[in-house]
Enzyme design. Structure first.
Site, short mmCIF file in Angstrom:
data_model
loop_
_atom_site.label_atom_id
_atom_site.label_comp_id
_atom_site.label_asym_id
_atom_site.label_seq_id
_atom_site.Cartn_x
_atom_site.Cartn_y
_atom_site.Cartn_z
CD GLN A 115 -2.77 -1.21 2.48
OE1 GLN A 115 -2.54 -0.48 3.44
NE2 GLN A 115 -3.75 -2.10 2.49
CG HIS B 135 -3.16 -0.93 7.88
ND1 HIS B 135 -3.86 -1.45 8.95
CD2 HIS B 135 -3.74 -1.46 6.78
CE1 HIS B 135 -4.81 -2.25 8.51
NE2 HIS B 135 -4.75 -2.27 7.18
CE1 TYR C 64 -10.22 -7.33 6.13
CE2 TYR C 64 -8.02 -7.32 7.09
CZ TYR C 64 -9.07 -6.66 6.49
OH TYR C 64 -8.97 -5.30 6.26
#
Length: 409
Positions: free
Chosen positions: A121, A185, A302
């Protein structure tokens, strides 16, 4: 920076949700809303803390809208801001920025930035213009930087050259330490307040090893920080006199906050935050407050397991103003300040990634009073939105590399 974006008749939207009622002391009126926009089953059986905290009734824009794709050739855009001349400055995760006209003509590509860590990310992330950009041409940006034994969220500043092709004297002014060898994150939204202080979000880096640091005041992960233009803590910060606390911390207990915006009238700070499996949040940010992660959450791991003790409330920890279950993955956001679409005035617009739409939230008395989904038929991951106060359009960038413009037809 972004400055300050069943059927309801438009006269009811204008009368009930007018910006003049944002802090109204008049008695609350009963407003007929449609069914909630979310129709899927939630992941949990958690109960909300108050009525309207999730699955609020729907509203529907009655103004005839014009939807245009004005650019298609970006590579993983992450943020979009308006320049004083109405041009659009867009970041690309690979480490550059591009400038477009307000109708989507590509003007220049801006180079010369420090190297970014593009794994996962990471990459070039948010951008904000100096409040005095018109005179000093300074911009600020956040990015994932290789540092120490891993990487971290960093903030840098530099001067945009007169030909708008280069960043001059790029300087890192803040690093959200400690570094960590991960790729998730980073948080990383930026916003300036009217006093010229810079607010930045940091993620808690996702892993079980780093999550607890969101609750630790000697770590910069999972926080909103408030710094000066030179990267120093602001003198009035809530923990500036707290022993062993990082003095730049403004709020804590965040997971992965990727939206940040000031309300155009109240000047109050709002934030959007990724939950895990469910539990995505909109928060009303106040200095020194603890927003709970990973102790409380409306989501699940998750794999379906509970997060921590599986609790959603705890004394001393703030409740989200609003949450989604299942997840919509809220990212960049902005308040609409124009008059072109009166029913939108001072509504909050949020890009949804996994949700693949733009969220419109009617805000009344610091609570969500209605929700709408826009562009849900486009099958796009909306990474950031910009409510341009100059031309009163709503812009959005998508992971597929497009710029959308939404305006009154």
């Amino acid at each position: 920076m972004k400055r300050n974006f069943s059927f309801i008749p438009v006269f009811m939207l204008l009368g009930i949700f007018s910006c003049n009622d944002d802090n109204s002391t008049k008695p609350e009126e009963t407003v007929p809303l449609g069914d909630p926009v979310e129709t899927q089953q939630p992941n949990t059986n958690y109960k909300s803390a108050f009525e309207g905290q999730t699955r609020i009734g729907s509203v529907k824009t009655t103004t005839n809208l014009k939807i245009d794709v004005i650019a298609t050739d970006l590579v993983s855009p992450w943020a979009i801001v308006a320049m004083p001349n109405n041009n659009l400055l867009v970041t690309q995760k690979g480490g550059s920025m591009k400038i477009f006209s307000e109708i989507g003509t590509m003007m220049t590509e801006v180079l010369g930035f420090p190297a970014v860590d593009t794994g996962g990310q990471g990459g070039m992330l948010d951008v904000a213009l100096d409040p005095d950009f018109a005179s000093n041409r300074m911009i600020y940006w956040s990015f994932s930087e290789t540092f120490g034994n891993g990487n971290l969220t960093s903030i840098a500043k530099g001067k945009l050259s007169s030909d708008e092709k280069l960043i001059e004297n790029p300087t890192v002014i803040y690093r959200a330490e400690p570094s960590y060898n991960g790729s998730l994150h980073y948080g990383s939204r930026l916003a300036f307040d009217d006093a010229g202080n810079l607010y930045a979000t940091t993620g808690e880096r996702s892993d079980l090893a780093t999550r607890p640091q969101a609750q630790q005041l000697d770590k910069a992960l999972g926080k909103i920080v408030r710094i000066t233009k030179n990267g120093q803590p602001v003198s009035g910060n809530p923990f500036i006199s707290t022993a062993n606390a990082k003095p730049e911390i403004y709020s804590y207990g965040h997971r992965n906050p990727q939206g940040l915006a000031f309300h155009p009238v109240t000047k109050q700070l709002w934030e959007s935050e990724f939950g895990a499996k469910g539990g995505d949040e909109i928060n009303f940010i106040e200095p020194g407050k603890n927003y709970g992660w990973p102790v409380i959450s409306y989501g699940l791991e998750y794999n379906g397991n509970k997060i921590g003790e599986g609790i959603t409330q705890k004394e001393g920890m703030e409740q989200p103003v609003y949450y989604w279950d299942p997840s919509v993955s809220p990212s960049g956001m902005d308040f609409y300040t124009g008059n072109a679409i009166p029913e939108w005035q001072h509504n909050l617009f949020v890009g949804a990634l996994s949700g693949q739409h733009i969220i419109r939230l009617v805000i009344k008395n610091n609570k969500v009073a209605g929700e709408e989904r826009l562009l849900a038929d486009k099958n796009e991951r909306f990474r950031d939105v910009l409510a341009s106060h100059q031309n009163q359009s709503l812009y959005a960038v998508t992971d597929s590399g497009k710029i959308y413009r939404i305006s009154k037809n």
